[in-house]
Design an enzyme around this catalytic site. Structure first.
Site, PDB file in Angstrom:
ATOM      1  N   TYR A 146      -5.699   1.036  13.466  1.00 23.13           N
ATOM      2  CA  TYR A 146      -5.124   0.661  12.153  1.00 23.13           C
ATOM      3  C   TYR A 146      -5.346   1.826  10.889  1.00 23.13           C
ATOM      4  CZ  TYR A 146      -4.691  -4.050  13.439  1.00 23.13           C
ATOM      5  OH  TYR A 146      -3.882  -5.053  14.060  1.00 23.13           O
TER       6      TYR A 146
ATOM      7  N   GLY B  92      -4.285   4.960   9.078  1.00 24.47           N
ATOM      8  CA  GLY B  92      -3.265   5.616   8.808  1.00 24.47           C
ATOM      9  C   GLY B  92      -1.998   4.622   8.630  1.00 24.47           C
TER      10      GLY B  92
ATOM     11  N   GLY C  32       0.850   2.020   9.430  1.00 23.43           N
ATOM     12  CA  GLY C  32       1.135   0.918  10.292  1.00 23.43           C
ATOM     13  C   GLY C  32      -0.183   0.664  10.671  1.00 23.43           C
TER      14      GLY C  32
ATOM     15  N   HIS D 149      -8.681  -3.085   4.824  1.00 19.39           N
ATOM     16  CA  HIS D 149      -7.914  -2.477   3.942  1.00 19.39           C
ATOM     17  C   HIS D 149      -6.443  -2.710   4.154  1.00 19.39           C
ATOM     18  CE1 HIS D 149      -5.967   1.162   1.946  1.00 19.39           C
ATOM     19  NE2 HIS D 149      -6.871   0.816   1.071  1.00 19.39           N
ATOM     20  N   ASP D 150      -6.005  -2.573   5.094  1.00 19.44           N
ATOM     21  CA  ASP D 150      -4.440  -3.188   5.156  1.00 19.44           C
ATOM     22  C   ASP D 150      -4.200  -4.474   4.762  1.00 19.44           C
ATOM     23  OD1 ASP D 150      -4.054  -0.802   6.324  1.00 19.44           O
ATOM     24  OD2 ASP D 150      -3.505  -1.457   8.436  1.00 19.44           O
TER      25      ASP D 150
ATOM     26  N   ASP E 297      -9.240   0.115  -2.191  1.00 21.54           N
ATOM     27  CA  ASP E 297      -9.463   1.363  -1.843  1.00 21.54           C
ATOM     28  C   ASP E 297     -10.934   1.817  -2.078  1.00 21.54           C
ATOM     29  OD1 ASP E 297      -6.949   2.039  -1.451  1.00 21.54           O
ATOM     30  OD2 ASP E 297      -6.546   3.423  -3.243  1.00 21.54           O
TER      31      ASP E 297
END
EC number: 3.1.1.4
Length: 122
Positions: A27, A29, A31, A47-48, A89
């Site tokens: 996860y 980076g 995509g 975070h995604d 973030d």
């Protein structure tokens, strides 16, 4: 903004964001799919998910404002959407810091072919 995310990682986790986390696990980076490989990869998964809940602005490109107060990052500004990006973030950078002891180099540049399991829901 992704560059600001890198800055927060540098400030909070004391690591180079792109170098340490740009190509880690399934996860961290661009995509993301499969099962998070460890606690650090889970930070990226969360975070995604956090970015996925942001509406009305672009988490990867919009610039937000923040300040440092007594060693803590405080997200600010008048735009609630951009403040939300900052909080995503900041929380991820804190997660990275809190899991430095389990960071495992075997997940650095982890082959995506091993990220085939069904993703869990956010």
């Amino acid at each position: 903004h992704l560059l600001q995310f890198g800055d927060l990682i540098n400030k909070i986790a004391r690591r180079n964001g792109i170098l340490y986390y740009g190509f880690y696990g399934c996860y961290c980076g661009l995509g993301g799919r499969g099962r998070p490989q460890d606690a650090t990869d889970r930070c990226c998964f969360v975070h995604d998910c956090c970015y996925g809940k942001v509406t009305g602005c672009d988490p990867k490109n919009d610039i937000y404002t923040y300040s440092e107060e007594n060693g803590a990052i405080v997200c600010g500004g008048d735009n609630p959407c951009k403040k939300e990006i900052c909080e995503c973030d900041r929380d991820a950078a804190i997660c990275f810091r809190d899991n430095l002891d389990t960071y495992d180099n075997k997940y650095w540049f982890f082959p995506r072919k091993y990220c085939k399991e069904e993703s869990e829901p956010c």
